[in-house]
Scaffold this active site. Structure first.
Site, PDB file in Angstrom:
ATOM      1  N   LYS A 204       0.857  -1.181   0.000  1.00 51.33           N
ATOM      2  CA  LYS A 204       0.000   0.000   0.000  1.00 51.33           C
ATOM      3  C   LYS A 204       0.891   1.228   0.000  1.00 51.33           C
ATOM      4  O   LYS A 204       1.663   1.452   0.933  1.00 51.33           O
ATOM      5  CB  LYS A 204      -0.912   0.005   1.219  1.00 51.33           C
ATOM      6  CG  LYS A 204      -1.787   1.244   1.268  1.00 51.33           C
ATOM      7  CD  LYS A 204      -2.829   1.161   2.339  1.00 51.33           C
ATOM      8  CE  LYS A 204      -3.673   2.424   2.351  1.00 51.33           C
ATOM      9  NZ  LYS A 204      -4.711   2.375   3.369  1.00 51.33           N
ATOM     10  N   LYS A 259      -2.011  -1.496  -3.983  1.00 56.55           N
ATOM     11  CA  LYS A 259      -2.923  -0.360  -3.959  1.00 56.55           C
ATOM     12  C   LYS A 259      -2.141   0.935  -4.044  1.00 56.55           C
ATOM     13  O   LYS A 259      -1.187   1.090  -3.280  1.00 56.55           O
ATOM     14  CB  LYS A 259      -3.694  -0.420  -2.646  1.00 56.55           C
ATOM     15  CG  LYS A 259      -4.613   0.714  -2.374  1.00 56.55           C
ATOM     16  CD  LYS A 259      -5.226   0.479  -1.033  1.00 56.55           C
ATOM     17  CE  LYS A 259      -6.082   1.671  -0.707  1.00 56.55           C
ATOM     18  NZ  LYS A 259      -6.651   1.577   0.592  1.00 56.55           N
TER      19      LYS A 259
HETATM   20  C1  PBG Z   1      -7.344   3.689   5.054  1.00 61.03           C
HETATM   21  C2  PBG Z   1      -7.756   3.334   3.669  1.00 61.03           C
HETATM   22  C3  PBG Z   1      -7.574   4.167   2.577  1.00 61.03           C
HETATM   23  C4  PBG Z   1      -8.141   3.527   1.485  1.00 61.03           C
HETATM   24  C5  PBG Z   1      -8.647   2.298   1.918  1.00 61.03           C
HETATM   25  N1  PBG Z   1      -8.381   2.182   3.300  1.00 61.03           N
HETATM   26  C6  PBG Z   1      -7.022   5.541   2.462  1.00 61.03           C
HETATM   27  C7  PBG Z   1      -5.827   5.936   3.181  1.00 61.03           C
HETATM   28  O1  PBG Z   1      -4.908   5.139   3.398  1.00 61.03           O
HETATM   29  O2  PBG Z   1      -5.786   7.096   3.560  1.00 61.03           O
HETATM   30  C8  PBG Z   1      -8.169   4.139   0.117  1.00 61.03           C
HETATM   31  C9  PBG Z   1      -9.154   3.646  -0.834  1.00 61.03           C
HETATM   32  C10 PBG Z   1      -9.439   4.545  -1.971  1.00 61.03           C
HETATM   33  O3  PBG Z   1      -8.806   5.589  -2.196  1.00 61.03           O
HETATM   34  O4  PBG Z   1     -10.343   4.200  -2.720  1.00 61.03           O
HETATM   35  N2  PBG Z   1      -7.127   2.714   5.963  1.00 61.03           N
END
Ligand code: PBG
Length: 333
Positions: A204, A259
């Protein structure tokens, strides 16, 4: 040069022969997309009969539980195998330590139970992270400007247990703390949840494409100008992603996630080549919104571009994809 690339010589070889009709293209297509490859993310809010627009993600809404049930039914109808739930938490319930995450009757747990009652056969994925619950918008506990690792994991593992208890099939830690998969796995095993799947957000990245999501769950107001670079991965790196995947597999992950998706297809591809574990990808809010706004401005054909991007993600080696447009695509498949 590899022999395979020197065989064909024009005009005996004309690659266009296989491209000339839809049916020939269908016969030789190397990748395909089915609605069974898709996971639908859903945003849930308190209340009854509520449907709220999210300005930064056209067509995507926040739903109260009764409406989430309708969306779930729609997903089932279109053979979408799983949904992923994200809560919009009332400001009054946010604290520095995000303790609402551990309330067995919180919004997410209530939603899980209601969905499981009516739709026992759809896969239910829940995020493990504190950002919807903290007043500072970080995924963990913040102390003197630092997001604490080990203290956060303790809370996250409790959050995972509570969600598993409520009926979540897949626990998806998206927090990026070190060592959380191992701790969560051990607790699941010892507390009677040996069937619970862990989908680790292993790769991530500290991406700029999450903005609209933070709008959707209300964490952009709490996070403000801060970023998550001390725990999410630097997008300049790919070896680091492989290292983190290797660690997460050892710690007990069943699936790993990359991601965002489209700007990170190289990562999907590398993980898929290097490891024998299912790789999932998350086409995040920013990626999706760009397509939707492109459609609004009449620059692109939304559905065709969405389909193309999803095929690309599969071609890179992803076995399933989180996609806000899952139902839109399922309709044309
Ligand atoms: C946070 C989380 C995020 C997303 C999923 N879980 C955002 C972040 O890390 O700030 C992002 C998903 C998206 O942008 O569609 N735990």
């Amino acid at each position: 040069m590899n022999k395979r690339f020197t065989i064909g010589k024009f005009p005996r070889t004309r690659l266009r022969r296989n491209r000339q009709k839809k049916w020939t293209r269908d016969l030789v297509s190397e990748n395909n997309l089915s609605s069974k490859d898709l996971i639908l993310p859903l945003f849930v809010i308190e209340g009854k009969k509520k449907v709220e627009n999210i300005n930064s993600i056209p067509s995507i809404k926040r739903y109260s539980i009764d409406q989430i049930l309708k969306k779930t039914e729609e997903a089932c109808k279109h053979n979408i195998p799983a949904i992923a739930l994200f809560p919009y938490i009332n400001k009054k319930l946010k604290t520095t330590d995000g303790r609402e995450a551990l309330n067995k009757n919180n919004l997410i747990c209530k939603t899980i139970r209601e969905i499981k009652k009516r739709f026992p056969d759809i896969g239910l994925i829940c995020d493990v992270a504190l950002d919807p619950y903290t007043i500072h918008g970080h995924d963990g506990i913040l102390k003197n400007g630092n997001v604490l690792n080990d203290e956060t994991i303790e809370i996250l593992s409790e959050q995972a247990i509570i969600q598993a208890e409520a009926g979540a099939d897949i626990i998806a830690p998206s927090d990026m703390m070190d060592g959380r998969i191992g701790v969560i796995r051990d607790r699941l095993e010892t507390e009677g949840f040996d069937k619970t799947i862990i989908l680790s957000y292993s790769a991530k990245f500290a991406s700029n494409f999450y903005g609209p999501f933070r709008d959707a769950i209300g964490s952009n107001q709490t996070l403000g100008k801060a970023d998550k670079k001390t725990y999410q991965m630097d997008y300049k790196n790919s070896k680091e992603a492989l290292r983190e995947v290797a660690m997460d597999i050892k710690e007990g992950a069943d699936m790993v996630m990359v991601k965002p998706a489209l700007p990170y297809l190289d990562i999907v591809n590398k993980i898929n080549k290097e490891f024998n574990i299912p790789v999932l990808a998350y086409q995040v809010s920013g990626e999706f919104s760009l397509l939707k706004f492109g459609e609004k401005e009449k620059i692109i054909n939304y559905t065709e571009c969405l389909y193309e991007s999803l095929i690309s993600i599969k071609r890179a080696g992803s076995s399933a994809i989180f996609c806000y447009g899952a139902i839109d695509i399922a309709k044309i498949l």
